[in-house]
Design an enzyme around this catalytic site. Structure first.
Site, PDB file in Angstrom:
ATOM      1  N   ASP A  29      15.767  63.318  26.226  1.00  0.00           N
ATOM      2  CA  ASP A  29      15.530  61.921  26.588  1.00  0.00           C
ATOM      3  C   ASP A  29      16.431  61.021  25.748  1.00  0.00           C
ATOM      4  O   ASP A  29      16.579  61.213  24.540  1.00  0.00           O
ATOM      5  CB  ASP A  29      14.050  61.565  26.372  1.00  0.00           C
ATOM      6  N   HIS A 100       9.779  64.002  36.958  1.00  0.00           N
ATOM      7  CA  HIS A 100      10.177  64.585  35.676  1.00  0.00           C
ATOM      8  C   HIS A 100       8.954  64.803  34.800  1.00  0.00           C
ATOM      9  O   HIS A 100       8.005  64.032  34.810  1.00  0.00           O
ATOM     10  CB  HIS A 100      11.208  63.719  34.947  1.00  0.00           C
ATOM     11  N   MET A 101       9.028  65.882  34.048  1.00  0.00           N
ATOM     12  CA  MET A 101       7.981  66.223  33.085  1.00  0.00           C
ATOM     13  C   MET A 101       8.549  65.965  31.693  1.00  0.00           C
ATOM     14  O   MET A 101       9.628  66.455  31.363  1.00  0.00           O
ATOM     15  CB  MET A 101       7.639  67.703  33.275  1.00  0.00           C
TER      16      MET A 101
HETATM   17  P1  AMP Z   1       9.283  57.590  32.939  1.00  0.00           P
HETATM   18  O1  AMP Z   1       8.820  56.308  32.310  1.00  0.00           O
HETATM   19  O2  AMP Z   1       8.244  58.667  32.929  1.00  0.00           O
HETATM   20  O3  AMP Z   1       9.886  57.361  34.321  1.00  0.00           O
HETATM   21  O4  AMP Z   1      10.418  58.129  32.005  1.00  0.00           O
HETATM   22  C1  AMP Z   1      11.782  57.935  32.206  1.00  0.00           C
HETATM   23  C2  AMP Z   1      12.485  58.453  30.971  1.00  0.00           C
HETATM   24  O5  AMP Z   1      13.849  58.638  31.266  1.00  0.00           O
HETATM   25  C3  AMP Z   1      12.397  57.524  29.764  1.00  0.00           C
HETATM   26  O6  AMP Z   1      11.775  58.205  28.691  1.00  0.00           O
HETATM   27  C4  AMP Z   1      13.867  57.200  29.461  1.00  0.00           C
HETATM   28  O7  AMP Z   1      14.124  57.084  28.093  1.00  0.00           O
HETATM   29  C5  AMP Z   1      14.582  58.373  30.098  1.00  0.00           C
HETATM   30  N1  AMP Z   1      15.955  58.141  30.519  1.00  0.00           N
HETATM   31  C6  AMP Z   1      16.422  57.124  31.286  1.00  0.00           C
HETATM   32  N2  AMP Z   1      17.735  57.255  31.496  1.00  0.00           N
HETATM   33  C7  AMP Z   1      18.127  58.393  30.846  1.00  0.00           C
HETATM   34  C8  AMP Z   1      19.366  59.069  30.682  1.00  0.00           C
HETATM   35  N3  AMP Z   1      20.500  58.615  31.229  1.00  0.00           N
HETATM   36  N4  AMP Z   1      19.389  60.216  29.958  1.00  0.00           N
HETATM   37  C9  AMP Z   1      18.252  60.679  29.388  1.00  0.00           C
HETATM   38  N5  AMP Z   1      17.049  60.087  29.516  1.00  0.00           N
HETATM   39  C10 AMP Z   1      16.988  58.959  30.230  1.00  0.00           C
END
Ligand code: AMP
Length: 114
Positions: A29, A100-101
């Site tokens: 992340d 996503h998990m």
């Molecule tokens: P959610 O709130 O469950 O949709 O989590 C989305 C997650 O994606 C968050 O923890 C972000 O920090 C992560 N995220 C967003 N863009 C990226 C990226 N380009 N690479 C890695 N993680 C990301």
């Protein structure tokens, strides 16, 4: 509609990938909430948990849990434990609409999660 995670799958934007097979990709992340914070995603574009059915996605779900266990071992957090989280829609706090998990570990987690 495709998300930023599809671009990571297609290698259009970089990510710190820690695991991959035919069905699943996992990467760190970008905004980690624990010493280990990895996202495990299906390569198939499934927006939310609501599109999941046991009948159709049993194999994929098993592959995601297998990935979580293997990554947890590789990251050295398997023995002490870890947390798996899937946020769904607005009230679940979902920001990226590609299933996503979250695999979180390396510290003691709080409950309730807030
Ligand atoms: P959610 O709130 O469950 O949709 O989590 C989305 C997650 O994606 C968050 O923890 C972000 O920090 C992560 N995220 C967003 N863009 C990226 C990226 N380009 N690479 C890695 N993680 C990301």
């Amino acid at each position: 509609m495709s998300t930023i995670f599809k671009k990571i799958i297609d290698r259009e934007i970089p990510a710190d990938i820690v695991y991959e097979n035919e069905q699943v990709l996992a990467f760190r992340d970008i905004n980690p909430q624990a010493p280990v914070h990895i996202l495990i995603i299906p390569k198939e574009e499934i927006p939310t948990v609501r599109e999941i059915s046991g009948e159709k996605h049993a194999g994929l779900l098993a592959a995601m849990f297998d990935a979580a266990n293997e990554i947890a071992k590789n990251e050295g957090i398997s023995k002490d434990g870890f947390r798996l989280v899937i946020n769904c829609d607005k009230n679940g706090g979902q920001e990226v609409y590609h299933l996503h998990m979250h695999l979180l570990g390396g510290r003691r987690m709080q409950w309730p999660p807030g």
